[in-house]
Design a protein around this motif. Structure first.
Motif, PDB file in Angstrom:
ATOM      1  N   ALA A   1       7.099 -12.904 -21.619  1.00 55.15           N
ATOM      2  CA  ALA A   1       7.847 -12.326 -22.741  1.00 55.15           C
ATOM      3  C   ALA A   1       8.382 -13.406 -23.691  1.00 55.15           C
ATOM      4  O   ALA A   1       8.409 -13.214 -24.911  1.00 55.15           O
TER       5      ALA A   1
ATOM      6  N   ARG B   1       6.598 -14.350 -26.933  1.00 54.35           N
ATOM      7  CA  ARG B   1       6.328 -13.360 -27.954  1.00 54.35           C
ATOM      8  C   ARG B   1       7.488 -13.287 -28.955  1.00 54.35           C
ATOM      9  O   ARG B   1       8.529 -13.881 -28.765  1.00 54.35           O
ATOM     10  N   GLY B   2       7.245 -12.585 -30.048  1.00 55.15           N
ATOM     11  CA  GLY B   2       8.312 -12.323 -31.008  1.00 55.15           C
ATOM     12  C   GLY B   2       8.246 -13.183 -32.260  1.00 55.15           C
ATOM     13  O   GLY B   2       7.632 -14.256 -32.272  1.00 55.15           O
TER      14      GLY B   2
ATOM     15  N   GLY C   1       6.362 -16.729 -31.914  1.00 59.45           N
ATOM     16  CA  GLY C   1       6.012 -17.011 -30.521  1.00 59.45           C
ATOM     17  C   GLY C   1       4.525 -17.311 -30.392  1.00 59.45           C
ATOM     18  O   GLY C   1       3.693 -16.753 -31.105  1.00 59.45           O
TER      19      GLY C   1
ATOM     20  N   MET D   1       2.280 -16.540 -28.343  1.00 58.83           N
ATOM     21  CA  MET D   1       1.339 -15.473 -27.960  1.00 58.83           C
ATOM     22  C   MET D   1       1.243 -14.358 -28.990  1.00 58.83           C
ATOM     23  O   MET D   1       0.655 -13.312 -28.714  1.00 58.83           O
ATOM     24  N   MET D   2       1.806 -14.599 -30.181  1.00 62.09           N
ATOM     25  CA  MET D   2       1.687 -13.559 -31.199  1.00 62.09           C
ATOM     26  C   MET D   2       0.268 -13.554 -31.757  1.00 62.09           C
ATOM     27  O   MET D   2      -0.295 -14.583 -32.120  1.00 62.09           O
ATOM     28  N   LYS D   3      -0.262 -12.347 -31.809  1.00 63.53           N
ATOM     29  CA  LYS D   3      -1.627 -12.199 -32.292  1.00 63.53           C
ATOM     30  C   LYS D   3      -1.680 -12.290 -33.815  1.00 63.53           C
ATOM     31  O   LYS D   3      -0.693 -11.981 -34.492  1.00 63.53           O
TER      32      LYS D   3
ATOM     33  N   GLU E   1      -0.491  -9.318 -35.604  1.00 65.57           N
ATOM     34  CA  GLU E   1       0.974  -9.145 -35.588  1.00 65.57           C
ATOM     35  C   GLU E   1       1.636 -10.011 -36.648  1.00 65.57           C
ATOM     36  O   GLU E   1       2.595  -9.594 -37.290  1.00 65.57           O
TER      37      GLU E   1
ATOM     38  N   THR F   1      -4.514 -15.608 -30.727  1.00 69.77           N
ATOM     39  CA  THR F   1      -3.084 -15.892 -30.882  1.00 69.77           C
ATOM     40  C   THR F   1      -2.865 -17.163 -31.697  1.00 69.77           C
ATOM     41  O   THR F   1      -3.738 -18.041 -31.760  1.00 69.77           O
TER      42      THR F   1
ATOM     43  N   ARG G   1       6.448 -21.826 -29.228  1.00 68.77           N
ATOM     44  CA  ARG G   1       6.594 -21.185 -30.538  1.00 68.77           C
ATOM     45  C   ARG G   1       6.348 -22.192 -31.645  1.00 68.77           C
ATOM     46  O   ARG G   1       6.342 -23.408 -31.409  1.00 68.77           O
TER      47      ARG G   1
END
Ligand SMILES: Cc1cc2nc3c(=O)[nH]c(=O)nc-3n(C[C@H](O)[C@H](O)[C@H](O)COP(=O)(O)OP(=O)(O)OC[C@H]3O[C@@H](n4cnc5c(N)ncnc54)[C@H](O)[C@@H]3O)c2cc1C
Lengths: 787, 268
Positions: free
Chosen positions: B55, B58-59, B70, B72-74, B77, B108, B162
């Motif tokens: 988690a 992300r964000g 973050g 892992m943000m695609k 997104e 990502t 990030r």
């Protein structure tokens, strides 16, 4: 026209299963006990194999067997064949090197088959393939089409100068005389770029052997399963013809590449017996790039002679055709009889002479690809005609019109006799749709924005519906090119049509059913089209060259006529009338001049219960077959107009308008026809702007993935304006000409003629990538800068 | 693909720990680069550590004058983030230009930057926006992070958590796609910051993403496309392949830079 008859835009019956993922493709077939084949392929374009040590591989986990060319030879399995004999100018037969399914002594292109590993899983087969030790003596390679005959490398011992044949067609003396008389001669040098077919479904095969019955089954991605069976049995010798069942189920596109009989399916059938288990192979995309037969690859010099009035007097063409490392199944016919006979285009050209040198290189085999020979011919004719018009200062549309053939039948100097057509009608309609008269305004408007606008024509013709068997036989074909059909009427009145055509995207399940619906007056959901299984369909020549409508459906029409004739007899007995008084209309057999009639279904039932006639008078049942051999090729023709805009800063070409006016004769389903036109244009635009197989000098395929090989996307294409004109084809009962390849044939010269119009010079080759166009635009600017 | 061990930690700490403990380990983000190479048997990690369930990675946050994304943000997104669109629209537009919908919904930002493909888009944004790449161990400025094709300042087992992008006054990205792959044949990201203009180029350089100081100086004086007139981009450090040779790439850098400046200058 009925709701589902000829001419109705019926939705494709097969799409329900395709778009909901219910299609059954070869890779969806998994047989009990199945093992997996993986082919070890040559990493070199040209090498002698000093030795192959399969020992380390055979002891790897899961390995069932490892085979090499020696094992095939020991079992007397023959090599792959080329089924069309071409003779050189001097009368000598073409010089074809051996084409073993697994290499023997030498590999000749990157991707050539060295050995096969059969294992419990594909991953195990791949692991084991890595353990095979091959001792290669790497040889220099020849890849370049134009250089092949002069290269110091010999691909096959039997073919000096890497030359397979030096062939010619036409009349040399008359052509020379025409040029001697000419007021003007236009010359052009062209490259027809090599293409990778890339159907969405890669090739696949499952071979199976039943020791109890000694029967073999092959599931394969084929456009012509009976031809595959014939070649595998009669020539390669893997199984007797009556013991081999070939099934080509749903096939996800072919574009020609699935006509041919390849090493992989050969090995799968043979190996299934060796290892006593079903053997499956599915190509991955890299293997498809390396080993599917490629298309095109011509280098051509051509000249056109015109008189003082701008009438074409003669055409002479010299082409070098690259056939790759081996002769694929129909490769020799493509740059010869599928090419040169189309060099007259839509024009009245009194004298034509064409020479074709076919060469071997260390590249993947080259064979038929959507259009096969005809796109290459059209590219020569239409580039040259456009250039001639420009050099003569004539409007390209009017120059064409002036030279159009207007009297039919018309015998060209290159074999063909065109049966019918109205080329000016298509031109007029196309000019109208394209708003040609306001083009100059649009060009100026583009110029104000710093853009170069161009317009290009392609007034193409093609020969489809291949072909009268006698005619192709006299030209060297190893087979006849008729088609067969069987119409089985069930007692309930539903109908199964068994056809030798094969659908792999064309929509036969719909269009063929429309013909039956039209003729028998029954709804199309009462009709099943059965194809692609040699145990069900007795024989057939398959689908390619836009032949399934003109030839395949003609066979069905012929069988339907027989069904109706028989139905009339049955009805006569039931209605107690004389056969001569029975009329078949709107799906009913009636007694002329009365209201007594039987529906088609009732007659079918009566035919099977056979209560109303004796066996002496009439055979029970309602099933008829027919073989149809065409009387001529068909000649679809039309005019495509491409209008585009070039950004000279980046070289990006944007197609702004596309007009296609085609004459396909009688149209069975306008929606499907339009779809075929769209797909064909997309492929042709792909060739003109985006696609090109590139080998480096060592023979490595640089464009071996979609990362580097550029396929057309929706964004590369405009919305097409499609129009039709119709002159029914006189040489088949349905008046059909064929539509499957027209777009791919017409499009490339339309695009390049538009680009050269925009640039103001002819110096651009396909694919006209942004880089190439930018460079050409630089050149176009130079004289302006110098002024 | 060869067999491997699959791990799916739920925290950065666990992931880092797994990486130090396991032999020959690789992090798996969207997998759009890593998995194809494994399928082609060009990469064969013994251990695959999936970052997809962490988690903390992300964000998207907006804090003062920076946007932090973050790892892992695609791409999809980032492209659709209201915060990114409001603060750095050029970054959202860049994300929208990556690949196709499939790619944008798997790939990502962390994977893209860690991979440092010479044709990838994000490295140009990082460099031009003067981003800070935050890892589980430290903070690295973009200028220090990208060290040549497929090479970064990351140590073995170091995880990008990030990326923090300072919000510029004006910015734009102009991409010329490779016709086949849709990666950047040439991509130029131009950003005007309070302390000057930064121009970063991806796709073109034979040594990966790079800045163009001459253009930066000219644009810092006058943020207009005309300021670039007469600035030639040297060919000798350009990439050359079947799609574009060095001369064409050098030319395109100039064209794309002008287009990016025009687009950026048009932004209020
Ligand atoms: C068809 C296609 C088209 C594409 N087009 C474009 C394009 O136009 N422009 C573009 O820029 N990109 C493009 N890409 C790349 C894609 O968008 C991804 O950015 C790229 O694949 C890497 O991201 P990923 O999440 O898939 O990483 P993965 O493939 O999972 O990983 C890539 C590498 O980064 C490492 N890694 C991943 N995350 C971290 C982390 N948090 N910390 C440390 N190391 C990490 C992995 O170990 C691996 O070595 C394309 C990809 C495909 C398949």
């Amino acid at each position: 026209m009925t709701a589902t008859g000829i001419g109705a835009p019926v939705r494709r019956k097969e799409d329900q299963r395709f778009v909901t993922g219910q299609g059954r493709y070869v890779d969806d077939f998994n047989r009990p006990g199945q093992a997996y084949a993986y082919f070890l392929r040559s990493p070199y374009a040209h090498a002698r194999i000093r030795s192959i040590d399969t020992g380390p591989a055979t002891i790897m986990p899961g390995v069932v067997a490892v085979f090499t060319g020696d094992d095939l030879a020991a079992d007397k399995i023959g090599g792959l064949i080329c089924g069309w004999m071409i003779h050189s100018k001097d009368g000598s037969p073409m010089k074809a090197g051996p084409h073993p399914a697994l290499a023997q002594g030498k590999v000749r292109y990157v991707g050539d088959h060295v050995a096969v590993v059969i294992a419990e899983t594909l991953a195990q087969a791949k692991d084991a393939a890595e353990a095979i030790v091959v001792d290669y003596e790497v040889l220099p390679a020849v890849v370049d089409t134009a250089e092949a005959a002069k290269a110091p490398v010999q691909v096959h011992d039997v073919s000096p100068d890497n030359t397979v044949f030096n062939w010619h067609l036409g009349n040399k003396d008359e052509t020379e005389a025409a040029f001697a008389r000419a007021k003007h001669v236009t010359k052009i040098d062209l490259v027809n770029n090599r293409l990778v077919p890339n159907p969405i479904e890669p090739r696949a095969a499952v071979g199976e052997y039943d020791p109890g019955t000694d029967n073999y089954t092959l599931y394969t991605t084929s456009q012509n399963p009976h031809v595959a069976r014939l070649v595998l049995s009669a020539f390669i010798g893997v199984a007797p013809e009556h013991k081999l069942r070939v099934i080509a189920p749903d096939v996800g596109g072919g574009f020609g590449s699935k006509i041919f009989i390849y090493a992989e399916e050969t090995v799968c059938v043979w190996a299934a017996k060796k290892v006593k288990r079903p053997v499956k192979w599915t190509s991955d995309r890299t293997e498809a790039f390396l080993s599917d037969a490629h298309g095109r690859d011509h280098v051509t010099h051509a000249e056109m002679a015109t008189d003082e009035n701008g009438k074409i007097l003669g055409l002479r063409v010299h082409t070098t055709a690259n056939l790759g490392a081996y002769l694929s199944t129909f490769s020799s016919s493509v740059p010869t009889y599928l090419y040169a006979p189309l060099l007259s285009g839509q024009y009245d050209i009194p004298a034509i002479y064409c020479e074709v040198d076919a060469v071997y290189t260390n590249t993947a085999p080259v064979d038929a690809y959507r259009g096969a020979g005809r796109p290459e011919a059209t590219y020569v004719v239409e580039r040259l005609v456009e250039k001639t018009a420009r050099e003569l200062g004539q409007d390209p549309a009017e120059f064409r019109r002036k030279n159009y053939i207007t009297q039919f039948p018309h015998a060209t100097p290159v074999i063909m006799t065109y049966d019918t057509g109205d080329y000016a009608a298509s031109l007029d309609k196309a000019l109208e749709i394209a708003d040609y008269k306001n083009f100059q305004q649009r060009k100026q408007e583009s110029a104000r924005r710093g853009k170069l606008r161009g317009i290009g024509f392609s007034s193409y013709i093609e020969a489809c519906g291949i072909a009268p068997s006698q005619a192709v036989g006299s030209l060297g074909a190893g087979v006849g090119l008729w088609e067969s059909a069987e119409v089985r009427v069930n007692p309930t009145g539903s109908v199964e049509v068994l056809t030798g055509s094969h659908s792999h995207g064309q929509g036969h399940e719909t269009t063929f059913a429309q013909l039956v619906s039209d003729r028998l007056g029954i709804p199309i959901d009462q009709v099943s089209i059965v194809h692609g299984d040699t145990d069900k369909v007795q024989f057939g020549m398959g689908t390619y060259g836009s032949r399934s409508g003109a030839v395949g459906m003609s066979a069905i029409a012929k069988a339907l006529d027989k069904v109706i004739a028989k139905g009339r007899k049955v009805a006569a007995h039931v209605l107690e009338a004389s056969e001569g008084d029975i009329e078949f209309k709107d799906g009913k057999f009636g007694v002329a001049g009365t209201d007594r009639a039987l529906g088609f279904g009732e007659v079918a039932l009566q035919a099977y219960i056979a209560h109303k006639f004796s066996g002496q008078d009439l055979e029970p049942g309602l099933k008829e077959g027919a073989f149809y051999d065409p009387t001529n090729f068909t000649f679809p023709a039309g005019v495509h107009i491409c209008e585009l805009e070039i950004d000279p800063d980046t070289g990006v070409t944007k197609i702004e308008r596309w007009t296609a006016v085609d004459d396909f004769g009688v149209i069975i389903n306008p929606m499907i026809v339009e779809g075929q036109v769209h797909g064909g244009i997309a492929q042709g635009v792909g060739q003109a702007l985006l696609e090109g197989a590139v080998y480096d000098q060592s023979g490595q395929l640089v464009t071996a993935s979609f990362n580097d090989y550029c396929m057309p996307r929706a964004i590369d294409l405009p919305s097409f304006q499609v129009g039709m004109t119709v002159t029914p084809c006189p040489s088949n009962p349905l008046g059909i000409k064929g539509c499957g390849e027209a777009g791919a044939i017409a499009a490339p010269p339309a695009v390049i003629n538009a680009i050269t119009d925009a640039l103001g010079h002819e110096d651009i080759a396909m694919p006209a990538t942004p880089q190439a166009v930018w460079r050409a635009a630089q050149k176009a600017r130079m004289p302006v800068a110098a002024e | 693909m060869y067999a491997f061990e699959y791990h799916h930690p739920t925290s950065v700490e666990q992931a880092a720990d797994l990486a130090t403990r396991s032999e020959d380990a690789k992090f798996l983000a969207g997998g759009h680069t890593l998995l194809p190479t494994m399928k082609l048997r060009l990469a064969a990690p013994a251990n695959l550590i999936d970052l997809g369930q962490i988690a903390e990675l992300r964000g998207i946050q907006r804090s003062g004058d920076a946007i932090t994304i973050g790892a892992m943000m695609k791409h999809a997104e980032v492209a659709s983030s209201a915060d990114v669109r409001a603060a750095i629209p050029a970054l959202a537009e860049l994300a929208e230009l990556i690949g196709d919908p499939h790619v944008r919904n798997r790939g990502t930002i962390g994977g893209s930057i860690a991979n440092n493909d010479p044709s990838a888009d994000y490295p140009a944004a990082c460099l031009a926006l003067n981003a800070t790449i935050v890892t589980d161990k430290r903070k690295i400025t973009a200028d220090d992070f990208f060290q040549g094709i497929f090479t970064t300042a990351l140590d073995e087992g170091e995880i990008i958590t990030r990326i923090s992008f300072p919000v510029p006054a004006q910015a734009a990205y102009a991409k010329f796609r490779n016709p086949a792959s849709r990666y950047a044949l040439v991509g130029v990201f131009v950003a005007r910051h309070a302390d000057g203009v930064r121009v970063a180029v991806t796709g073109a350089g034979s040594n990966g993403v790079f800045r163009l100081p001459e253009m930066e100086e000219a644009l810092s004086r006058n943020f207009a496309a005309e300021a670039l007139d007469g600035i030639a981009v040297p060919e000798d450090e350009m990439n050359s392949d079947i799609h574009a040779d060095a001369a064409y790439r050098a030319h395109l850098v100039g064209v794309m830079a002008r287009r990016a400046v025009q687009a950026a200058a048009a932004r209020s």
